[in-house]
Design a protein around this motif. Sequence first.
Motif, PDB file in Angstrom:
ATOM      1  N   PHE A 178      -3.744   7.928  12.099  1.00 56.22           N
ATOM      2  CA  PHE A 178      -3.609   9.214  11.249  1.00 56.22           C
ATOM      3  C   PHE A 178      -3.313   8.812   9.325  1.00 56.22           C
ATOM      4  CE2 PHE A 178      -4.398  11.432  15.021  1.00 56.22           C
ATOM      5  CZ  PHE A 178      -5.619  12.283  14.198  1.00 56.22           C
ATOM      6  N   TYR A 179      -3.397   8.528   8.722  1.00 55.80           N
ATOM      7  CA  TYR A 179      -3.715   8.109   7.619  1.00 55.80           C
ATOM      8  C   TYR A 179      -3.237   8.596   6.027  1.00 55.80           C
ATOM      9  CZ  TYR A 179      -1.854   3.582   9.656  1.00 55.80           C
ATOM     10  OH  TYR A 179      -1.165   2.678  10.573  1.00 55.80           O
ATOM     11  N   THR A 180      -2.785   8.534   5.665  1.00 53.18           N
ATOM     12  CA  THR A 180      -2.887   9.221   4.400  1.00 53.18           C
ATOM     13  C   THR A 180      -3.102   8.782   2.920  1.00 53.18           C
ATOM     14  OG1 THR A 180      -1.625  11.424   4.522  1.00 53.18           O
ATOM     15  CG2 THR A 180      -1.685  10.810   2.637  1.00 53.18           C
ATOM     16  N   TYR A 181      -4.522   8.950   2.040  1.00 52.95           N
ATOM     17  CA  TYR A 181      -4.949   8.040   0.649  1.00 52.95           C
ATOM     18  C   TYR A 181      -3.874   8.653  -0.287  1.00 52.95           C
ATOM     19  CZ  TYR A 181      -8.653   5.557   3.018  1.00 52.95           C
ATOM     20  OH  TYR A 181      -9.004   4.787   3.592  1.00 52.95           O
ATOM     21  N   GLY A 182      -3.066   7.846  -0.459  1.00 49.15           N
ATOM     22  CA  GLY A 182      -2.411   8.285  -2.529  1.00 49.15           C
ATOM     23  C   GLY A 182      -2.813   8.877  -2.886  1.00 49.15           C
ATOM     24  N   MET A 185       0.570  -1.558  -0.081  1.00 50.18           N
ATOM     25  CA  MET A 185       0.128  -0.287  -0.003  1.00 50.18           C
ATOM     26  C   MET A 185       0.864   0.972   0.033  1.00 50.18           C
ATOM     27  SD  MET A 185      -2.821  -0.858   2.368  1.00 50.18           S
ATOM     28  CE  MET A 185      -3.925  -1.539   3.073  1.00 50.18           C
ATOM     29  N   GLN A 186       2.107   0.969   0.587  1.00 54.37           N
ATOM     30  CA  GLN A 186       2.910   2.460   1.085  1.00 54.37           C
ATOM     31  C   GLN A 186       3.045   2.624  -0.851  1.00 54.37           C
ATOM     32  OE1 GLN A 186       3.464   4.414   3.978  1.00 54.37           O
ATOM     33  NE2 GLN A 186       2.876   2.725   5.937  1.00 54.37           N
ATOM     34  N   GLU A 187       4.471   1.204  -0.481  1.00 58.52           N
ATOM     35  CA  GLU A 187       5.340   1.556  -2.205  1.00 58.52           C
ATOM     36  C   GLU A 187       4.472   2.226  -3.291  1.00 58.52           C
ATOM     37  OE1 GLU A 187       7.409  -1.885  -2.283  1.00 58.52           O
ATOM     38  OE2 GLU A 187       7.667  -1.162  -0.180  1.00 58.52           O
ATOM     39  N   THR A 188       3.345   1.077  -3.546  1.00 61.92           N
ATOM     40  CA  THR A 188       1.847   1.783  -4.212  1.00 61.92           C
ATOM     41  C   THR A 188       1.632   3.415  -5.222  1.00 61.92           C
ATOM     42  OG1 THR A 188       2.153  -0.755  -5.065  1.00 61.92           O
ATOM     43  CG2 THR A 188       0.823   0.361  -6.137  1.00 61.92           C
ATOM     44  N   GLY A 189       1.093   3.679  -3.613  1.00 60.05           N
ATOM     45  CA  GLY A 189       0.750   4.733  -3.550  1.00 60.05           C
ATOM     46  C   GLY A 189      -0.696   4.850  -2.854  1.00 60.05           C
ATOM     47  N   PHE A 190      -0.876   3.600  -2.639  1.00 61.55           N
ATOM     48  CA  PHE A 190      -3.003   3.148  -2.049  1.00 61.55           C
ATOM     49  C   PHE A 190      -3.123   4.159  -0.184  1.00 61.55           C
ATOM     50  CE2 PHE A 190      -2.584   0.891  -5.579  1.00 61.55           C
ATOM     51  CZ  PHE A 190      -4.241   0.538  -5.671  1.00 61.55           C
ATOM     52  N   VAL A 191      -1.705   3.770  -0.005  1.00 67.21           N
ATOM     53  CA  VAL A 191      -2.446   4.096   1.771  1.00 67.21           C
ATOM     54  C   VAL A 191      -0.378   4.602   2.663  1.00 67.21           C
ATOM     55  CG1 VAL A 191      -3.091   4.071   4.319  1.00 67.21           C
ATOM     56  CG2 VAL A 191      -3.799   3.056   2.074  1.00 67.21           C
ATOM     57  N   TRP A 192      -0.468   5.719   2.777  1.00 63.65           N
ATOM     58  CA  TRP A 192       0.893   6.869   3.476  1.00 63.65           C
ATOM     59  C   TRP A 192       0.932   6.827   4.824  1.00 63.65           C
ATOM     60  CZ3 TRP A 192       0.944   9.991  -1.247  1.00 63.65           C
ATOM     61  CH2 TRP A 192       1.575   9.415  -2.022  1.00 63.65           C
ATOM     62  N   GLY A 193       2.017   6.542   5.998  1.00 66.68           N
ATOM     63  CA  GLY A 193       1.379   6.629   7.227  1.00 66.68           C
ATOM     64  C   GLY A 193       1.952   5.891   8.543  1.00 66.68           C
ATOM     65  N   PRO A 194       1.926   6.201   9.608  1.00 66.76           N
ATOM     66  CA  PRO A 194       0.879   6.913  10.374  1.00 66.76           C
ATOM     67  C   PRO A 194       1.554   8.919   9.717  1.00 66.76           C
ATOM     68  CG  PRO A 194       1.513   5.513  11.722  1.00 66.76           C
ATOM     69  CD  PRO A 194       2.192   5.204  10.640  1.00 66.76           C
ATOM     70  N   SER A 195       0.424   9.887   9.605  1.00 66.75           N
ATOM     71  CA  SER A 195       1.000  10.712   8.297  1.00 66.75           C
ATOM     72  C   SER A 195       1.341  11.795  10.178  1.00 66.75           C
ATOM     73  CB  SER A 195      -0.260  11.120   7.869  1.00 66.75           C
ATOM     74  OG  SER A 195      -0.071  10.382   7.039  1.00 66.75           O
TER      75      SER A 195
END
Lengths: 503, 503
Positions: B34-38, B14-24
């Motif tokens: 807290f998470y960010t949707y890429g 999820m992180q590497e492909t640009g789906f979900v990043w975090g915790p933000s």
Amino acid sequence: MGENEYTKELIAFMQETGFVWGPSPEIYGGLAGFYTYGPLGKLLKNNVENAIRKTFIENGLWEVECPIIAQEKIWEASGHLTSFSDPLIFCTKCNGEYRVSLLIEEAKPELEIGGLPNDVLLKLIEEHNIVCPKCKGKLGSEITQHNLMMQTKVGTDTVAYNRPETATTTYLPFLRYSEFFRKKVPFGIFQIGKAFRNEISPRQHMLRMREFTQAEGQLFLYAHQKYEFEHFDSVAEERLPLWPHKNQKEKLPVEQISLRDAVEKNILKNQAYAWTLNLTYKQFLGMGIPAELIRFRQHSPEELIFYAEDAWDVEVKLKSFGWTELCGVHDRKDYDLKQHSKFSGQKLEIFDGETKEKLVPHILEIAFGSDRPTYALLDIFYDPSDKERKVLRLPHILSPIKVAVFPLVNKENLPEIAEKICQDLKEFVCIYDKAGSVGRRYSRNDMRGTAFCVTVDFDTLENKDVTVRDRDSHEQVRIKISELKETLRKLIHGEIKFKDLKK
Amino acid sequence: MGENEYTKELIAFMQETGFVWGPSPEIYGGLAGFYTYGPLGKLLKNNVENAIRKTFIENGLWEVECPIIAQEKIWEASGHLTSFSDPLIFCTKCNGEYRVSLLIEEAKPELEIGGLPNDVLLKLIEEHNIVCPKCKGKLGSEITQHNLMMQTKVGTDTVAYNRPETATTTYLPFLRYSEFFRKKVPFGIFQIGKAFRNEISPRQHMLRMREFTQAEGQLFLYAHQKYEFEHFDSVAEERLPLWPHKNQKEKLPVEQISLRDAVEKNILKNQAYAWTLNLTYKQFLGMGIPAELIRFRQHSPEELIFYAEDAWDVEVKLKSFGWTELCGVHDRKDYDLKQHSKFSGQKLEIFDGETKEKLVPHILEIAFGSDRPTYALLDIFYDPSDKERKVLRLPHILSPIKVAVFPLVNKENLPEIAEKICQDLKEFVCIYDKAGSVGRRYSRNDMRGTAFCVTVDFDTLENKDVTVRDRDSHEQVRIKISELKETLRKLIHGEIKFKDLKK
């Protein structure tokens, strides 16, 4: 109808028809600056937001969703903690609190107070004998700074804030963007989401709320790319209604200027900024705001925030409040990334293949939201001129409800046929309405902006056709049920016009 | 791959492909929960939310948008101020803070602690010698209640909270709904929006966040309408995977039971609740969750919150966390409207034409959100079994990017033709990709879940056709450019299958 009278009528219309309710929560007396989108308002707002998405995506920007809440350090870095505040003054008699600038503006509209320091403002209040607008009491002799951010806590002891804008939160995953775009600059990111400002005097209904939805687009690019911007040529001949600062000062009118001319004459500082301004124009046209009600007003040097290179506002002419700011387009330079680099200790830069060095990109920002355009659409297209039949003349594509289907009477098979037709039209927002006379149902749907009404009558039983009525012209045609969906689809998407059906 | 191993791999993906990043925000070390949707995650989440909207609207519910922030009194009325809290315990050595239930669950999973009072919990901690999981220090002898709401202030002195759920805010405009629906009950309202819970131990990635997006549907109806519900007959033969409380206790499996049978056998208490459960099932199928991974689990009487008549959870089987709660369906009776009536002093009732009296409607609630389904889709459809070519096998309609267009090489006219094709396909989310070998571009797009890849090669120049490749089968066909858009449209909407094109 005067400006004030129209505003009142408009707001009453929004409340009664189910567009916007508030201040919310109404049963508890309401909290100033908070509003609720009713069923029709939410459909309209969704249409506005989908138009914004479409335009951004078609122009190569990607959407993200960042948290609303961020801890104190982020707002220290962005500058909001120290400088995102309003000067307040209190009444010594009734303890009422007022934004100093608003107080002076309303008491003495002729005074120019932009950028004046607090001690000068205090002197103005004394000189012009400005008193408490509520109780006429004497105002205090001190100005306090009221920070506009809403503070909260995360866990048991981390101080955090509801964001006062989406922009700062959009900048924070910069290193992730850099990976996602494989270090290819320029790239664009946008975010549509809530922001919060603890305004002391929320006013002008949805135009200055404490909780609102922003839509902000951010173009990341190297400084040298501004002057030779890869996409500029494709838009260079577009003409925008520009009102440069110089023309404002000299009382010259807004001019339609091509982007190429504007850049050559240095009205717009560079190609990338011109491209961004054009994208902004597309946004407002895409949301259905008529071109003749839009102008771009440049900030004067005094208005410019210290880190901004240039700024133009989109202003839209409203019946209720006149020319109103709906958007700002800012060249924020490398201010934000440098600040967050400094406060986070992370290098926010990318290796540029052209200059062969690591660079901190600049940011061009389109800052607007979906509340004000939604308000603007209602303001512009609500037409109460015929008291007997008030109409919301929204462009079809924006209408909350596209089609309403009526049985002429609740007899024989008519309700069942009408309900079945409504089922078949589910790809649009379609409602079934059987309450009251047909005339009443027409006028109810005119108020809601429903694009087309379809009536099932006794002839339907025989001829398998229905009456389709156009909201704006009140004209009617008979259409075969078998052709209804395709005809409505073409009408709604503007591929055919209603009057062509008459032929 | 074990559960834990898969979870790690999934989150890294999820992180590497640009789906979900975090915790933000990650550059500041991140704030737990807290998470960010890429860019790809946000497209997926939007598709999920649009599916939710579509299902609710097709079933007659209307969307509203209420403020996130409401003043203290509202949360006093709803009960959140006093009872929406977690028991906390502190470590006497390192001062670490822990949710008591979670602490015991993790240390002694065999203990049943649901509904136990604080003094019993304290005894359990002592008896089982449970210590601080971080420093092994002794835990304190007191349990404090930690309210999960995030407090803030409006104006200079009004205490307010970020809402912990959308539901309460949805109930407040009840009188406005009553007007909008012209006092015709039942009616349905839904809201998709942010809510906040100050969890002490956010965990399980996106499954327990501090800021999250809820999607909650509320059906308002008179109590007597529950037993003869107007829409029940149209769904009575639908079969749902039900796991009644009794069956759970007796270790009996989930059963496919028709709604008619379930109501007759009193597994479901009434017709309206059965209809609501069926709508919930449609929601999860509409979001693309496979039927065989869904079950409805009834709450035991001990689990039921005091005002609830009945409650069933939707559980979805995840590779990462096993059967996981994604939704609750609750019969809230007239609890909420009565509370808000009491605290606001307004009568929240409607005249019922049938019983000829003013009644306070009951509320059936479908409480879920868009974060967990988004996570579930990634969990279910991510397929890393072939290490060389990992694939995200999302249903086409949910894929963030529908089509990627490549020039085979960056020579002759191929890039220009590919770009033009991409322009023509803008009604889908379509990207142009020219970086790296075609094989690399295929695998990059497989990871993103891109449904189809279109390659422009030298034959294109002659035959005006392109290669279309299917993500899941890796099969390819040649399609004329003139037929490309229509073919892709049918493929994406499932009107034709890729293998049919081969014929």
